[in-house]
Design an enzyme around this catalytic site. Sequence first.
Site, short mmCIF file in Angstrom:
data_model
loop_
_atom_site.label_atom_id
_atom_site.label_comp_id
_atom_site.label_asym_id
_atom_site.label_seq_id
_atom_site.Cartn_x
_atom_site.Cartn_y
_atom_site.Cartn_z
CG HIS A 1 -0.18 0.59 2.47
ND1 HIS A 1 0.67 -0.42 3.21
CD2 HIS A 1 -0.34 1.45 3.26
CE1 HIS A 1 0.98 -0.10 4.33
NE2 HIS A 1 0.53 1.13 4.40
N1 UDP Z 1 -3.47 -5.57 8.78
C1 UDP Z 1 -4.54 -6.04 8.95
N2 UDP Z 1 -5.39 -6.84 7.87
C2 UDP Z 1 -4.94 -6.78 6.51
C3 UDP Z 1 -3.76 -6.18 6.43
C4 UDP Z 1 -2.86 -5.85 7.38
O1 UDP Z 1 -5.09 -6.26 9.93
O2 UDP Z 1 -5.71 -7.03 5.74
C5 UDP Z 1 -2.64 -5.26 9.75
C6 UDP Z 1 -1.21 -5.68 9.92
O3 UDP Z 1 -1.13 -6.94 10.80
C7 UDP Z 1 -0.53 -4.51 10.43
C8 UDP Z 1 -1.32 -3.39 10.03
O4 UDP Z 1 -2.36 -3.65 9.55
O5 UDP Z 1 -0.86 -4.50 12.28
C9 UDP Z 1 -0.57 -2.56 9.05
O6 UDP Z 1 -1.46 -1.43 8.57
P1 UDP Z 1 -0.62 -0.97 7.39
O7 UDP Z 1 0.22 -1.56 6.57
O8 UDP Z 1 -1.78 0.21 6.69
O9 UDP Z 1 0.41 0.48 8.02
P2 UDP Z 1 1.57 0.55 8.37
O10 UDP Z 1 2.07 -0.63 9.43
O11 UDP Z 1 2.59 -0.05 7.24
O12 UDP Z 1 1.94 1.84 9.10
#
Ligand code: UDP
Length: 384
Positions: A217
């Site tokens: 993403h």
């Molecule tokens: N996650 C989730 N469902 C999904 C994909 C990711 O619950 O289908 C969780 C993942 O385990 C992590 C969080 O969402 O805890 C990550 O979010 P994101 O990738 O949007 O943000 P980032 O961590 O890159 O800031």
Amino acid sequence: MTVHPLPRTPREPAPESVAVVLGTRPELVKLAPLVHALGPAARLVHTGQHWDEALSGRFLRELGLPAPQLLTGVGGRPRAGQIAVSLGQLDAAFADDRPAAVVVQGDTNATLAGALAANARGIPLVHVEAGLRSHDRAMPEEHNRVMVDHLADLLCAATPENAAELRAEGIAGDRIALTGNTVVEVVRDRLPDAAGRAALLARYDLTADGYLLATVHRPENTDTAGSLAAVLGALAELAADGRPVLLPLHPRTRAAAERFGLAPLLARLRVVDPLGYAEFLGLARHAALLVSDSGGVQEECTVLGRPLLVVRRSTERPEAVTAGFAALVSPGPELVAAARARLVEGPALPARLAATPSPYGDGRAAERIARLIPGLVSALPQAA
Ligand code: UDP
């Protein structure tokens, strides 16, 4: 530097006196243990940066969080607009009902807006997950992290490396506490048990160690047709090797794939809507390989004991790489080659990782942070 000891006799902050400002899915996940540890003292303010059922509504319920005050008109704006619109409303909320402390986590626009709003009113500021640095100044998140760390009164560093980054920037040691990362407790708490995981695998028609789980993403992978085609093309090539690739598709990525005409690549993957947190953890726990550009997944893989390829130019979380859980790869042929090299190891690799301790702490970070907050509130001079 040793982990911050648990203070002995914490005083309870008054009900709803600690404002926890957040705006995205990863903030909900990683602040949930702290909100629970704070109990009635916590008051949630959601900026609405990512406000929809799949990315926020369901997570509030699933993580047992209290209903937040929801700001309006923030989502969908460019960065400066999100920060400005959130800041104005946060300032009004804090003027109306002044919190004793403000807590923010990570590096989002909500994090920065919460920090600026606290600073503007002289309210003590706690930054959870302080000291992360990618040293990549092209990332807006890097600027958010640096600014928030320099504003915060209590900087909760998850690892010694994070604390060292803060000290290297001249931040006084007495503002820094080495707490561990709350991700350890939230993963342990939310991971479904063996029977729940078996049911999940059956529901998605997957077998343990027989599939890949991917999330994509970040702007660096979704903003141009070339970069998104490189990631999705590599995943499609890996799927053609025989192991299904499950891709819970973030709305930003879905929109980009449609815009760039990449539906044929998606058709070669098992595309599903974003998963709930427990579902995601349960499926990640049995994936032969994780492929992701997410920040949180880089931490979660160390608790789950699963290998991860990080499709990014840089990372602010080198600990997972150093400990052997993760490796940075570029999208395209390098991703395919690195994935095949790991998959050929079979169950030996996850077995080795399962025996490797997570670099993110002992699962008591939220408790440590909650106990530090009352001391911070009484130690700092309070504005009228
Ligand atoms: N996650 C989730 N469902 C999904 C994909 C990711 O619950 O289908 C969780 C993942 O385990 C992590 C969080 O969402 O805890 C990550 O979010 P994101 O990738 O949007 O943000 P980032 O961590 O890159 O800031």
